[in-house]
Design an enzyme around this catalytic site. Structure first.
Site, PDB file in Angstrom:
ATOM      1  N   LYS A 175      43.217  40.854  28.569  1.00  0.00           N
ATOM      2  CA  LYS A 175      42.212  41.410  29.490  1.00  0.00           C
ATOM      3  C   LYS A 175      41.304  40.355  30.110  1.00  0.00           C
ATOM      4  O   LYS A 175      40.820  40.490  31.239  1.00  0.00           O
ATOM      5  CB  LYS A 175      41.315  42.416  28.743  1.00  0.00           C
ATOM      6  CG  LYS A 175      42.030  43.649  28.260  1.00  0.00           C
ATOM      7  CD  LYS A 175      42.043  44.710  29.313  1.00  0.00           C
ATOM      8  CE  LYS A 175      42.853  45.913  28.909  1.00  0.00           C
ATOM      9  NZ  LYS A 175      43.385  46.630  30.061  1.00  0.00           N
ATOM     10  N   GLU A 197      34.305  50.122  33.350  1.00  0.00           N
ATOM     11  CA  GLU A 197      34.526  51.275  32.478  1.00  0.00           C
ATOM     12  C   GLU A 197      35.315  50.756  31.284  1.00  0.00           C
ATOM     13  O   GLU A 197      35.963  49.716  31.352  1.00  0.00           O
ATOM     14  CB  GLU A 197      35.329  52.352  33.222  1.00  0.00           C
ATOM     15  CG  GLU A 197      36.840  52.174  33.196  1.00  0.00           C
ATOM     16  CD  GLU A 197      37.344  50.942  33.937  1.00  0.00           C
ATOM     17  OE1 GLU A 197      36.571  50.320  34.689  1.00  0.00           O
ATOM     18  OE2 GLU A 197      38.521  50.581  33.747  1.00  0.00           O
ATOM     19  N   SER A 464      50.486  41.311  23.916  1.00  0.00           N
ATOM     20  CA  SER A 464      49.305  41.407  24.771  1.00  0.00           C
ATOM     21  C   SER A 464      47.968  41.396  24.045  1.00  0.00           C
ATOM     22  O   SER A 464      46.941  41.164  24.678  1.00  0.00           O
ATOM     23  CB  SER A 464      49.393  42.663  25.644  1.00  0.00           C
ATOM     24  OG  SER A 464      49.680  43.791  24.831  1.00  0.00           O
TER      25      SER A 464
END
Lengths: 480, 461
Positions: A175, A197, A464
């Site tokens: 991220k 968010e 990930s």
């Protein structure tokens, strides 16, 4: 540049089709919206987007794909020639900018800013330096020896499995690649205020982290239910200096938080940048987020060449919104000999109705500003998805994935909660790497994939995120 | 053995000359032999590894005593001596073996994620400069928090798991704290992960007190396939138990030391495997500003991360080596873990070093909010660096460490482990004294997600 070429190649007028039902009232630019309107979950059979003078862009979505009157561009099987996206932010018929008028300017401004930094050596150098020293790139391409042995068939044959270690990034997931890029972009735009968010909190923590690093005001919207489940992540975000605002509307989860964040952005668009966490949302976000993540695939290409002098044969990644998958896939989309495999969450099973397998069970509609597959009921209302992993618990999916699926360029499968938990345990025990539950979905798919692959096939799986955050959940279910 | 020539005296009793744990040695100045204070047993810590390893090659011909000045040694039962000697031989062999080094290097790169960055902490630097009219040092953070499993512990666990395999052993035993000397169970976790990777069976001894403090560590170790065996007490008891287990199963089981304490060759081995941190740091500093740091700051629990970064710079007289221990509730409260500051020399877990002991020579229970700092002893090599004056040592209280955690989170978006936070806390005192533009490198030995709850619950004054 790709955008200019795309504009030349695609004639916008081919998109004109008929609307089969009377459209809902056009979206006006007043600032008070009910949550139903802002969900942009329009009735399934039509959508009536904004029209600009002289140009009419509308699409028909019906249950029967063959009934669609026209396709949006000339059909073309060479991925190198696809416009991803075109000048209107569309990937074929997917994508676009289904947003209130007040946001159009912000999106256009964002797009120009992004295009200007794409080739700006100073920006790229600064971004590269932060990715290296702060985030810890480049992440290794790790040969998973024991996992490879596990899938070796009795005759000694089997694929070779490599893990792209995005779990080693600062904050423990991919991220941050996007969060860093967007915050640098926001600074360039002179924005002082960042909003985002978050569902379980990973994207929230990543955003709060980069805002702390660059000294920007940070507000995170989080569903009240999620806040309860993730109290420690909430505290983390606060420690990092962010303000966490609970959202109580709807089901008080991610999609409601997203709507609230969009509402905030509409109100404060001059001072505020909205860091969207995935390749979803209105153009230019799907493209931008993909571009900030594509370093994953670029590194992989170089590392694969170093390690075995070739390219990967198969790329595997989990798909929630789709950002880590696009990050790995992007550099290889035009390489037709590289298989792209996305793995979604089947939750309790596809037939249970409690899953998040958007590309398998969804239908096309508009959510959060983009046209894509999504999980919706007969009234066009969003179905609450379920997955044991919060990051995959999203009822939509990035429009580019919808496009790649329809084109047949990428394959999408899904895996249940149980299979993901098994994989979580398996990889922990075989490699000493605890993968995030999201990643575990991709790892679980290896069970079905590996027996079908010829000897020596090179599989690169995007690890990930790390799974420390999921240990308590997993222990509960695995009864260790 | 050399040790038999020492007389052990405590303030009240004359103990017989028996080698065992927990003897307090009082030395008056006249007892200290200046010749002992030479930099004995130091290989050349620069990149000239070939030379260092040639020195090691000599040492394979006869096992060494493992002394750093008067510290270190092998204060162990006779049954362990041959085991330690064998371990030493294998250790020197692997140092010379290019295949082993290549495999280790690949694993460190691809599995652990080395090299870790040397990161310029812009906002932290600005924070301190702002307090001093825009003048102050430049602060760089060595990011061991980015290593796989979130701490520097992995560097050592990986290499030793490889040694175990090389020795043909399939089972590993280790002791871990809730952290003591190991960082919130970090050594246990790192060992479990390394064993999973190499397919070795793994047993971790952990004190029940620590298991209660950090149940999540236990879960992690279980998940990674390790068996966690509880010991009544805390890390020191777990260590004793694991050594006992090793003694019972010599030849079947490999004892994986987590930190630079214990009998020779453990301190040297652990330091050697951690010294990759310092080697990288030297190279990165040269790239970034063409020089060496002016000061290197690291937290000191038992000392492995500190030695890992200090070792490379020991012979650079312009580089200040600063260790920061845990002052807990305060040095005068008796509830702390500041071994070098408040300890006295004695023998513990097989080595002579500073340790926290009471007047009877019994080990006192240390305290720190950073559980990895809660070890009542310290690496013998660090004791040596203290005694020769090569290293400076200070301490930071629980409160200062928690403050530092919050500060670094807010300014840099990095959550440092509470152990590492002690080092960050010391910047408050250090920065105002450093000239403008001086280069400080601070070792962020681990990440602090594991400590969020502790910080959350910590009463704010």
């Amino acid at each position: 540049m790709a955008i200019a070429a795309a504009a030349a190649a695609t004639s916008p007028t081919t998109a004109r089709t008929t609307a089969t039902l009377s459209p809902p009232p056009p979206i006006s630019s007043s600032s008070s919206y009910s949550s139903a309107q802002l969900n942009f979950g329009l009735p399934k059979s039509t959508a009536r987007p904004r029209t600009t003078a002289g140009l009419s862009i509308s699409c028909t979505m019906t249950r029967d794909a063959a009934a669609a009157v026209a396709v949006t561009e000339k059909d073309d099987s060479d991925p190198a020639l696809w416009s991803r996206p075109d000048a209107f932010g569309r990937f074929g018929k997917f994508g676009g900018k289904y947003v209130p008028e007040t946001l159009m300017y912000a999106l256009t401004e964002l797009e120009s800013a992004f295009n200007s930094i794409r080739n700006d050596p100073d920006f790229q150098a600064e971004l590269g330096g932060i990715l290296k020293d702060y985030v810890g790139r480049e992440t290794p391409l790790y040969f998973a020896e024991r996992l490879t042995d596990h899938y070796r068939r009795p005759n000694g044959e089997g694929p070779h499995i490599y893990l792209k270690r995005e779990d080693l990034n600062h904050t423990g997931a991919h991220k941050i690649n996007n969060a860093i890029g967007q915050v640098l972009l926001a600074k360039r735009l002179g924005k002082k205020r960042i909003i985002a968010e978050t569902g379980a909190g990973q994207h929230g923590v990543a955003t709060a982290t980069v805002c702390a690093r660059f000294g920007l005001e940070c507000i995170i919207y989080m569903g009240a239910q999620d806040m309860e489940r993730q109290a420690l992540n909430v505290f983390r975000m606060r420690l990092l200096g962010a303000e966490v605002r609970g959202v109580h509307s709807g089901t008080a989860t991610l999609k409601d938080a997203t709507s609230e964040a969009i509402r905030d952005w509409v109100t404060n668009v001059e001072s505020t940048h909205y860091i969207l966490g995935s390749v979803a949302g209105p153009h230019p976000y799907p493209m931008m987020v993909r571009e900030f993540h594509k370093v994953i695939g670029e590194e992989t290409r170089r590392q694969a060449m170093e390690k075995w002098g070739g390219k990967p044969d198969v790329l595997v990644a989990c798909v929630g919104g789709g950002s880590n998958a696009m990050g790995l896939f992007e550099d290889f989309v035009k390489d037709k000999d590289v298989r792209l495999i996305g793995v979604e969450a089947a939750g309790f099973g596809l037939d249970s109705g409690k899953h998040a397998a958007t590309l398998t069970k969804g239908e096309v509609g508009v959510l959060h500003g983009a046209m894509s597959y999504l999980l919706q009921d007969d009234d066009g209302q969003i179905i609450e998805p379920h997955s044991i992993s919060a990051g995959l618990d999203y009822p939509g999916v990035g429009p580019e994935h919808s496009f790649l699926k329809d084109k047949g360029r990428a394959e999408y499968y899904c895996v249940t909660d149980e299979e993901a938990l098994e994989a979580f345990k398996r990889v922990s025990r075989l490699e000493g790497i605890i993968p995030a539950l999201e990643t575990s979905h991709a790892l679980a798919y290896l069970e079905k994939l590996c027996p079908t692959l010829p000897d020596g096939t090179k599989v690169v799986l995007n690890c990930s995120g790390r799974g420390d955050k999921d240990v308590q959940t997993a222990i509960k279910y695995l009864k260790l | 053995m050399e040790t038999h020539h020492f007389h052990f005296k405590t303030r009240r009793h004359n103990y017989p000359q028996v080698v065992c744990a927990n003897h307090r040695v009082t030395t008056s100045k006249s007892n200290v032999n200046p010749s002992v204070l030479r930099l004995h047993n130091y290989g050349n810590p620069t990149a000239d590894l070939a030379k260092e390893r040639a020195v090691s090659a000599d040492e394979t011909k006869r096992p060494s005593t493992g002394k750093f000045g008067r510290f270190g040694g092998k204060f162990v039962p006779e049954t362990l001596i041959s085991c330690l000697e064998q371990l030493e031989v294998v250790f020197h062999q692997v140092l010379q073996d290019p295949e082993f080094q290549e495999e280790l290097s690949t694993a460190l790169n691809d599995y652990v994620g080395r090299e870790t960055p040397l990161y310029y902490a812009e906002r932290l630097t600005a924070h301190y400069k702002a307090q001093n009219m825009g003048r102050g040092p430049d602060i760089y953070i060595k990011r061991e928090d980015l290593a796989h499993c979130g701490a520097h512990k992995m560097n050592n666990a990986l290499a030793q798991a490889m040694i175990a395999k090389r020795m043909g052993l399939t089972a590993v035993v280790a002791a871990t704290g809730a952290g003591a000397a190991t960082g919130a169970g970090q050594h246990g976790i790192a060992t479990a992960a390394a064993c999973a990777k190499f397919g070795l069976s793994c047993t971790i001894f952990m004190g029940t007190a620590d298991m209660e403090k950090q149940p999540s560590s236990v879960d992690l170790m279980n998940l990674l396939g390790a068996k966690v065996r509880p010991t009544a007490g805390s890390f020191k008891d777990a260590t004793s138990d694991s050594i006992r287990d090793w003694t019972e199963k010599l030849g079947e089981v490999y004892y994986l030391a987590g930190t630079a304490v214990g009998p020779h060759p453990c301190p040297t081995m652990v330091r050697e495997f951690q010294s990759v941190i310092g080697r990288e740091t030297r190279r990165q500093a040269a790239e970034k500003w063409g020089g060496t740091p002016d000061a290197v700051v690291a937290c000191v629990g038992s000392g492995s991360n500190a030695l890992g970064i200090f070792h490379e710079f020991v012979r650079d007289p312009t580089v200040r080596l600063i260790g920061v221990e845990a002052a807990g509730f305060g040095l005068n409260t008796g509830k702390h873990a500041a071994t070098l500051a408040a300890g006295e020399v004695g023998v513990y877990h097989g080595a002579m070093s500073y340790l926290l002991q009471d007047e009877e020579g019994q080990i006192t229970c240390p305290h720190s909010v950073g559980v990895g700092m809660e070890y009542p002893g310290v690496a013998p090599e660090l004791s040596f660096l203290k005694e020769t004056g090569r290293m400076e040592f200070y301490s930071a209280s629980d409160e200062e460490a928690v403050e530092a955690y919050r500060r670094v989170a807010r300014l840099e978006g990095i959550l440092p482990a509470l152990e590492a936070s002690h080092a960050f806390a010391y910047l408050e005192k250090l920065c105002p004294t450093m000239p403008d533009g001086a280069k400080i490198i601070i070792s962020c030995s681990g990440r602090g997600e594991k400590d969020t709850e502790t910080v959350f619950n910590y009463p704010i004054s």
